[in-house]
Design a protein around this motif. Structure first.
Motif, PDB file in Angstrom:
ATOM      1  N   MET A  32       0.836  -1.203   0.000  1.00  0.00           N
ATOM      2  CA  MET A  32       0.000   0.000   0.000  1.00  0.00           C
ATOM      3  C   MET A  32       0.867   1.247   0.000  1.00  0.00           C
ATOM      4  N   ILE A  33       0.378   2.286  -0.656  1.00  0.00           N
ATOM      5  CA  ILE A  33       1.035   3.583  -0.569  1.00  0.00           C
ATOM      6  C   ILE A  33       0.840   4.103   0.850  1.00  0.00           C
ATOM      7  N   CYS A  34       1.924   4.564   1.451  1.00  0.00           N
ATOM      8  CA  CYS A  34       1.894   5.104   2.811  1.00  0.00           C
ATOM      9  C   CYS A  34       2.391   6.548   2.744  1.00  0.00           C
ATOM     10  N   ALA A  35       1.643   7.472   3.334  1.00  0.00           N
ATOM     11  CA  ALA A  35       2.017   8.879   3.258  1.00  0.00           C
ATOM     12  C   ALA A  35       1.589   9.608   4.527  1.00  0.00           C
ATOM     13  N   ILE A  52      -2.513   3.695   3.769  1.00  0.00           N
ATOM     14  CA  ILE A  52      -2.196   3.730   5.196  1.00  0.00           C
ATOM     15  C   ILE A  52      -1.413   4.990   5.514  1.00  0.00           C
ATOM     16  N   GLY A  53      -1.411   5.343   6.810  1.00  0.00           N
ATOM     17  CA  GLY A  53      -0.651   6.489   7.271  1.00  0.00           C
ATOM     18  C   GLY A  53       0.620   6.060   7.977  1.00  0.00           C
ATOM     19  N   LEU A  54       1.380   7.017   8.442  1.00  0.00           N
ATOM     20  CA  LEU A  54       2.670   6.735   9.070  1.00  0.00           C
ATOM     21  C   LEU A  54       2.540   5.925  10.354  1.00  0.00           C
ATOM     22  N   ASP A  55       1.382   6.006  11.001  1.00  0.00           N
ATOM     23  CA  ASP A  55       1.208   5.257  12.247  1.00  0.00           C
ATOM     24  C   ASP A  55       1.193   3.757  12.033  1.00  0.00           C
ATOM     25  N   ALA A  56       1.015   3.327  10.777  1.00  0.00           N
ATOM     26  CA  ALA A  56       0.988   1.897  10.463  1.00  0.00           C
ATOM     27  C   ALA A  56       2.381   1.312  10.250  1.00  0.00           C
ATOM     28  N   LEU A  80       8.546  15.473  11.127  1.00  0.00           N
ATOM     29  CA  LEU A  80       8.122  14.403  10.230  1.00  0.00           C
ATOM     30  C   LEU A  80       9.003  13.171  10.390  1.00  0.00           C
ATOM     31  N   MET A  81      10.317  13.374  10.455  1.00  0.00           N
ATOM     32  CA  MET A  81      11.227  12.249  10.604  1.00  0.00           C
ATOM     33  C   MET A  81      10.989  11.499  11.915  1.00  0.00           C
ATOM     34  N   ALA A  82      10.567  12.212  12.948  1.00  0.00           N
ATOM     35  CA  ALA A  82      10.305  11.585  14.242  1.00  0.00           C
ATOM     36  C   ALA A  82       9.110  10.636  14.179  1.00  0.00           C
TER      37      ALA A  82
END
Length: 200
Positions: A32-35, A52-56, A80-82
């Motif tokens: 999946m694309i994650c952003a 999906i989002g970064l939390d995944a 963002l990097m964190a």
């Protein structure tokens, strides 16, 4: 296998979409694309709704990072990097072209050769890693690839690691140009195979 194709605004379509397509050809896998946001827009204006989002990210088995025209800004964005949580002891992690800058910034490319494209090379070297003139390199569970068409190497490596070399060959054979299948499989797997674990 659950797979995140980590994609940021300004992304290169070839990097994200080629990997997405190839990895989803493996039965039982879901790439999946994650952003970071609700949508992500490519360098040529293609807008995508991420799956999906970064939390995944912590739950993923494989994470591949594509490149883009805004990767330097991404790597410089501390907030963002964190939000990027990777575990190279458990996950397969790969980056293409400027995506290597994200891994370098996270400290995941120390003391290993790194592949990237010619445009991104100075930025990646500024991050303190050694760039080599090669399309692909992997060390343990972390891989880098350089050049848009190197997406095939990164995907083949991930498939071979997760589903076996035979499956990687089958996927590449399916998408290879008609009349050039055997040589395409041989070329791509010839690059990737030396970086696969030796089976006992």
């Amino acid at each position: 296998m659950q797979i995140a194709i980590l994609t940021f605004d300004g992304f290169n379509e070839q990097d994200s979409f080629v990997a997405l397509s190839l990895l989803n050809r493996v039965k039982g896998w879901r790439a999946m694309i994650c952003a970071p946001g609700e949508t992500v827009t490519s360098m040529n204006g293609v807008m995508v709704t991420p799956g999906i989002g970064l939390d995944a990210l912590p739950a993923m088995d494989i994470i591949l990072i594509g490149s883009g025209v805004r990767t330097r800004a991404v790597a410089a964005d501390a907030a963002l990097m964190a939000r990027l949580a990777f575990d190279p002891a458990r996950q397969l992690i790969g980056a293409q072209c400027s995506g290597a800058l994200v891994l370098a910034t996270m400290g995941l490319l120390q003391d290993v050769p790194v592949c990237t494209d010619s445009t991104s090379r100075p930025w990646v070297e500024e991050a303190g890693v050694r760039v080599i003139d090669a399309p692909f390199h992997a060390s343990a569970n972390v891989a880098t690839a350089g050049g848009c068409m190197a997406a095939y190497y990164l995907a083949a490596w991930a498939i071979a690691r997760g589903a076996g070399e035979g499956e990687a060959r089958a996927v590449i054979d399916y998408v290879a140009p008609v009349g050039e299948k055997a040589e395409t499989v041989a070329r791509i797997m010839g690059v990737v195979t030396p970086f696969l674990p030796v089976m006992a």
